[in-house]
Design a protein around this motif. Structure first.
Motif, PDB file in Angstrom:
ATOM      1  N   PHE A  53      -0.702  21.784 -19.939  1.00 54.94           N
ATOM      2  CA  PHE A  53      -1.584  20.939 -19.136  1.00 54.94           C
ATOM      3  C   PHE A  53      -2.031  21.816 -17.966  1.00 54.94           C
ATOM      4  O   PHE A  53      -1.206  22.541 -17.380  1.00 54.94           O
ATOM      5  CB  PHE A  53      -0.772  19.753 -18.613  1.00 54.94           C
ATOM      6  CG  PHE A  53      -1.521  18.458 -18.445  1.00 54.94           C
ATOM      7  CD1 PHE A  53      -2.892  18.373 -18.617  1.00 54.94           C
ATOM      8  CD2 PHE A  53      -0.828  17.294 -18.116  1.00 54.94           C
ATOM      9  CE1 PHE A  53      -3.557  17.154 -18.478  1.00 54.94           C
ATOM     10  CE2 PHE A  53      -1.486  16.068 -17.970  1.00 54.94           C
ATOM     11  CZ  PHE A  53      -2.849  16.007 -18.147  1.00 54.94           C
ATOM     12  N   HIS A 108      -4.053  21.568 -14.296  1.00 54.33           N
ATOM     13  CA  HIS A 108      -4.727  20.807 -13.243  1.00 54.33           C
ATOM     14  C   HIS A 108      -5.341  21.800 -12.273  1.00 54.33           C
ATOM     15  O   HIS A 108      -4.631  22.494 -11.537  1.00 54.33           O
ATOM     16  CB  HIS A 108      -3.739  19.901 -12.499  1.00 54.33           C
ATOM     17  CG  HIS A 108      -3.490  18.595 -13.175  1.00 54.33           C
ATOM     18  ND1 HIS A 108      -2.851  18.478 -14.384  1.00 54.33           N
ATOM     19  CD2 HIS A 108      -3.816  17.317 -12.797  1.00 54.33           C
ATOM     20  CE1 HIS A 108      -2.785  17.194 -14.729  1.00 54.33           C
ATOM     21  NE2 HIS A 108      -3.353  16.472 -13.777  1.00 54.33           N
ATOM     22  N   GLU A 111      -2.610  17.206  -5.837  1.00 52.36           N
ATOM     23  CA  GLU A 111      -3.989  16.861  -6.237  1.00 52.36           C
ATOM     24  C   GLU A 111      -4.455  15.508  -5.676  1.00 52.36           C
ATOM     25  O   GLU A 111      -5.639  15.209  -5.707  1.00 52.36           O
ATOM     26  CB  GLU A 111      -4.118  16.908  -7.768  1.00 52.36           C
ATOM     27  CG  GLU A 111      -3.519  15.728  -8.524  1.00 52.36           C
ATOM     28  CD  GLU A 111      -1.993  15.741  -8.599  1.00 52.36           C
ATOM     29  OE1 GLU A 111      -1.375  16.740  -8.183  1.00 52.36           O
ATOM     30  OE2 GLU A 111      -1.411  14.733  -9.069  1.00 52.36           O
ATOM     31  N   TRP A 112      -3.535  14.731  -5.149  1.00 54.19           N
ATOM     32  CA  TRP A 112      -3.907  13.452  -4.525  1.00 54.19           C
ATOM     33  C   TRP A 112      -4.130  13.598  -3.027  1.00 54.19           C
ATOM     34  O   TRP A 112      -4.192  12.602  -2.308  1.00 54.19           O
ATOM     35  CB  TRP A 112      -2.812  12.397  -4.769  1.00 54.19           C
ATOM     36  CG  TRP A 112      -2.962  11.643  -6.056  1.00 54.19           C
ATOM     37  CD1 TRP A 112      -2.922  12.155  -7.321  1.00 54.19           C
ATOM     38  CD2 TRP A 112      -3.183  10.225  -6.203  1.00 54.19           C
ATOM     39  NE1 TRP A 112      -3.092  11.161  -8.253  1.00 54.19           N
ATOM     40  CE2 TRP A 112      -3.245   9.951  -7.595  1.00 54.19           C
ATOM     41  CE3 TRP A 112      -3.318   9.160  -5.320  1.00 54.19           C
ATOM     42  CZ2 TRP A 112      -3.451   8.661  -8.108  1.00 54.19           C
ATOM     43  CZ3 TRP A 112      -3.517   7.873  -5.833  1.00 54.19           C
ATOM     44  CH2 TRP A 112      -3.590   7.646  -7.212  1.00 54.19           C
ATOM     45  N   HIS A 122      -9.434  13.080  -9.922  1.00 51.83           N
ATOM     46  CA  HIS A 122      -9.851  11.902  -9.151  1.00 51.83           C
ATOM     47  C   HIS A 122     -10.783  12.265  -7.984  1.00 51.83           C
ATOM     48  O   HIS A 122     -11.555  11.433  -7.527  1.00 51.83           O
ATOM     49  CB  HIS A 122      -8.633  11.147  -8.593  1.00 51.83           C
ATOM     50  CG  HIS A 122      -7.581  10.823  -9.609  1.00 51.83           C
ATOM     51  ND1 HIS A 122      -7.839  10.694 -10.950  1.00 51.83           N
ATOM     52  CD2 HIS A 122      -6.243  10.601  -9.468  1.00 51.83           C
ATOM     53  CE1 HIS A 122      -6.719  10.399 -11.584  1.00 51.83           C
ATOM     54  NE2 HIS A 122      -5.730  10.345 -10.707  1.00 51.83           N
ATOM     55  N   TYR A 162      -8.985  16.718 -20.150  1.00 49.95           N
ATOM     56  CA  TYR A 162      -8.584  15.613 -19.265  1.00 49.95           C
ATOM     57  C   TYR A 162      -9.832  15.181 -18.525  1.00 49.95           C
ATOM     58  O   TYR A 162     -10.588  16.025 -18.008  1.00 49.95           O
ATOM     59  CB  TYR A 162      -7.518  16.122 -18.291  1.00 49.95           C
ATOM     60  CG  TYR A 162      -7.217  15.210 -17.111  1.00 49.95           C
ATOM     61  CD1 TYR A 162      -6.004  14.524 -17.035  1.00 49.95           C
ATOM     62  CD2 TYR A 162      -8.122  15.070 -16.057  1.00 49.95           C
ATOM     63  CE1 TYR A 162      -5.717  13.710 -15.944  1.00 49.95           C
ATOM     64  CE2 TYR A 162      -7.834  14.254 -14.971  1.00 49.95           C
ATOM     65  CZ  TYR A 162      -6.632  13.587 -14.921  1.00 49.95           C
ATOM     66  OH  TYR A 162      -6.338  12.786 -13.845  1.00 49.95           O
ATOM     67  N   PHE A 168      -8.020  13.220 -22.852  1.00 51.44           N
ATOM     68  CA  PHE A 168      -6.953  12.616 -22.058  1.00 51.44           C
ATOM     69  C   PHE A 168      -7.617  11.920 -20.872  1.00 51.44           C
ATOM     70  O   PHE A 168      -7.956  12.561 -19.879  1.00 51.44           O
ATOM     71  CB  PHE A 168      -5.995  13.719 -21.594  1.00 51.44           C
ATOM     72  CG  PHE A 168      -4.705  13.247 -20.980  1.00 51.44           C
ATOM     73  CD1 PHE A 168      -4.689  12.544 -19.790  1.00 51.44           C
ATOM     74  CD2 PHE A 168      -3.489  13.538 -21.583  1.00 51.44           C
ATOM     75  CE1 PHE A 168      -3.502  12.125 -19.216  1.00 51.44           C
ATOM     76  CE2 PHE A 168      -2.285  13.126 -21.025  1.00 51.44           C
ATOM     77  CZ  PHE A 168      -2.301  12.418 -19.841  1.00 51.44           C
ATOM     78  N   ARG A 210      -4.772   5.638 -21.881  1.00 48.58           N
ATOM     79  CA  ARG A 210      -4.950   5.213 -20.488  1.00 48.58           C
ATOM     80  C   ARG A 210      -6.281   4.508 -20.228  1.00 48.58           C
ATOM     81  O   ARG A 210      -6.710   4.396 -19.086  1.00 48.58           O
ATOM     82  CB  ARG A 210      -4.767   6.425 -19.571  1.00 48.58           C
ATOM     83  CG  ARG A 210      -3.360   6.976 -19.676  1.00 48.58           C
ATOM     84  CD  ARG A 210      -3.045   8.005 -18.614  1.00 48.58           C
ATOM     85  NE  ARG A 210      -1.690   8.503 -18.797  1.00 48.58           N
ATOM     86  CZ  ARG A 210      -1.102   9.365 -17.984  1.00 48.58           C
ATOM     87  NH1 ARG A 210      -1.751   9.830 -16.935  1.00 48.58           N
ATOM     88  NH2 ARG A 210       0.131   9.772 -18.214  1.00 48.58           N
ATOM     89  N   GLU A 267       4.692   9.634 -18.388  1.00 50.48           N
ATOM     90  CA  GLU A 267       4.417  10.654 -17.369  1.00 50.48           C
ATOM     91  C   GLU A 267       5.642  10.886 -16.492  1.00 50.48           C
ATOM     92  O   GLU A 267       6.141   9.952 -15.866  1.00 50.48           O
ATOM     93  CB  GLU A 267       3.230  10.166 -16.530  1.00 50.48           C
ATOM     94  CG  GLU A 267       2.886  11.072 -15.369  1.00 50.48           C
ATOM     95  CD  GLU A 267       1.653  10.563 -14.630  1.00 50.48           C
ATOM     96  OE1 GLU A 267       0.800   9.878 -15.234  1.00 50.48           O
ATOM     97  OE2 GLU A 267       1.551  10.846 -13.431  1.00 50.48           O
ATOM     98  N   TRP A 326       1.021  18.102  -9.803  1.00 53.06           N
ATOM     99  CA  TRP A 326       0.159  18.601 -10.905  1.00 53.06           C
ATOM    100  C   TRP A 326      -0.751  19.715 -10.395  1.00 53.06           C
ATOM    101  O   TRP A 326      -0.911  20.751 -11.028  1.00 53.06           O
ATOM    102  CB  TRP A 326      -0.678  17.444 -11.475  1.00 53.06           C
ATOM    103  CG  TRP A 326       0.170  16.340 -12.009  1.00 53.06           C
ATOM    104  CD1 TRP A 326       0.579  15.218 -11.337  1.00 53.06           C
ATOM    105  CD2 TRP A 326       0.776  16.247 -13.309  1.00 53.06           C
ATOM    106  NE1 TRP A 326       1.372  14.442 -12.140  1.00 53.06           N
ATOM    107  CE2 TRP A 326       1.504  15.044 -13.357  1.00 53.06           C
ATOM    108  CE3 TRP A 326       0.759  17.062 -14.445  1.00 53.06           C
ATOM    109  CZ2 TRP A 326       2.224  14.637 -14.493  1.00 53.06           C
ATOM    110  CZ3 TRP A 326       1.455  16.660 -15.570  1.00 53.06           C
ATOM    111  CH2 TRP A 326       2.176  15.466 -15.593  1.00 53.06           C
TER     112      TRP A 326
END
Ligand code: GLC
Length: 445
Positions: free
Chosen positions: A37, A39, A50-51, A99, A141, A197, A236, A248, A275
């Motif tokens: 994966f 990110h 990442e948030w 996001h 993703y 994803f 999702r 997750e 991530w």
């Protein structure tokens, strides 16, 4: 006995819902077992999760500094692909947009994309091509959430949730058209996409929850099926059915099922809890834990999608590279216990896991025992046993269950137990594995 149960018994395949088309679609993924994966986006610059835009409620005026300075001059996706391949991974899932809303590809539907940063080009295309060249399958993703789009309704996760001046009336229909348009682009411009994803739905949240109605998930799925019918789609979108379930940051306790039907699943896991690239994070999992997570998942019918968060310069950080390389040292001789294997119906001894492919049974030993391993139910069913890392014989015996324990004589074993004589010293591999050659006629009993 239905086909799902039959699969469980032979250890060839684990169950995966009831839809035969879905079963065909996921067959390569189930075989592959282990993926990378990635990110990567503007959040690699603040380098604190990442948030960050949501957590710190960063306004666009602040966040724009990352867009203006995004210049990954050391970006070399061929190096990422090589590390993934050497680690034993068979596919990649890369964030096209997270996001924050920033797009790694040259989307015609927005200016908020890599081509308009100092990077100046379609980075997604280069990543896809590099991984394909290295022989890996490619998944994308795509974030359903978008904290940059002006029509994405403000909700409890949105960075502007507390901003008094923020425009509250927004048109979800306009945003969902944008989302669908971008998915169309991704499935029309980059060749066959093996896996999509989507991330994520939260219909039950009181303030601005979003799910299938907001995303128009049925139509979105129809679009995917129309453009690329073989693309695997995850769970999702807030729809009842999915090709793959995506737990997750936790390991399911047993093979997963939904409404009583066994389903195929893939656990996505971080190396350190974040991530995106997270410079000051110290929660790194050790390599042996990551290998145990891989084995544990496969023994319950699932895959491992293990994440890396490349830096703002475009590189995998040394801590991630070192973990990937350690894992690769393990997968190199132990791949037979992973690829194309699945759960066994046999009960392993404590601190061990079984994975099985037909008449090959793999016993992964999480805690090294003293001298003997007792395998219930396997007496007279195994032709030969060897350590998988070096092919060295593991002596076997069936101890008379009626005999009493006396001095060095073992007793009180359940009838039908096979006993393996283990070396005193644990082999110096992250997780030792014993390969058991089952007598074909007894393999599926
Ligand atoms: C989550 C998070 C996200 C991460 C993802 C990976 O839902 O919102 O940051 O990308 O899971 O599965």
């Amino acid at each position: 006995m239905g086909p799902e149960t039959q699969d469980l018994v032979t250890g060839r395949l684990e169950a995966s819902g009831t839809d035969p088309v879905s079963l065909t679609r996921i067959s390569w993924l189930r075989e592959a077992r282990f993926g990378l994966f990635i990110h990567w986006g503007l959040y690699s610059m603040p380098a604190r999760h990442e948030w960050v835009k949501s957590r710190e409620r960063l306004p666009d005026e602040h966040y724009n500094r990352y867009f203006e300075h995004f210049n990954p001059d050391l970006f070399n996706p061929a190096a990422w692909a090589e590390e993934a391949s050497n680690a034993g991974m068979k596919y990649v899932v890369i964030t096209t947009k997270h996001h924050e809303g920033f797009c790694l590809w040259d989307s015609a539907l927005t200016d908020y994309k890599a081509t308009n940063t100092p990077a100046g080009r379609d980075l997604l295309r280069e990543i896809i091509e590099a991984f394909r060249r290295a022989g890996l399958r490619v998944g994308l993703y795509n974030s359903l959430i978008d904290w940059h789009h002006p029509e994405f309704p403000i909700d409890e996760f949105h960075p502007q949730r507390d901003e008094p001046g923020a425009r509250k009336e927004r048109d979800m229909r306009k945003y969902s058209s944008y989302l669908h348009g971008q998915v169309r682009e991704l499935l029309s411009s980059y060749g066959p996409i093996d896996y999509l994803f989507f991330d994520f739905s939260y219909p039950d949240r009181a303030y601005g929850g979003k799910g299938r109605d907001a995303w128009r998930s049925e139509d979105l799925l129809d679009l995917v099926r129309e453009l690329q019918p073989t693309t695997i789609v995850n769970d999702r979108l807030d729809l009842p059915d999915a090709d793959v379930r995506t737990p997750e940051q936790y390991q399911p306790v047993s093979p997963m099922s939904v409404r009583g039907v066994p389903v195929f699943w893939e656990a996505c896991q971080t190396m350190n809890g974040s991530w995106g690239y997270d410079r000051d994070n110290l929660d790194w999992k050790p390599a042996d834990l990551l290998v145990r997570m891989l084995i544990d998942g496969v023994s319950k019918g699932g895959n491992l999608l293990l994440n890396v968060g490349p830096t703002a310069r475009g590189e995998l950080e040394p801590r991630a590279v070192s973990l990937l390389r350690s894992i690769g040292v393990w997968t190199h001789p132990h791949g037979r216990a992973i690829y194309g294997t699945g759960p066994s119906q046999l009960e392993p001894p404590s601190d061990c896991r079984y994975t099985q492919r037909g008449d090959k049974l793999y016993l992964s030993v999480f805690a090294w025992p003293f001298r003997h391993l007792h395998l219930p139910g396997l007496a007279d069913r195994v032709d030969y046993a060897q350590m998988l890392h070096d092919g060295s014989e593991v002596p076997m015996s069936v101890i008379d269950s009626g005999q009493a324990a006396q001095n060095t004589t073992m007793g009180a074993l359940d009838p039908g137990t096979l006993t393996l004589e283990m070396p005193i010293r644990r082999p110096e591999v992250l997780v030792p594995v014993i390969e058991l050659f089952l007598r074909p006629e007894t393999a599926s009993i």
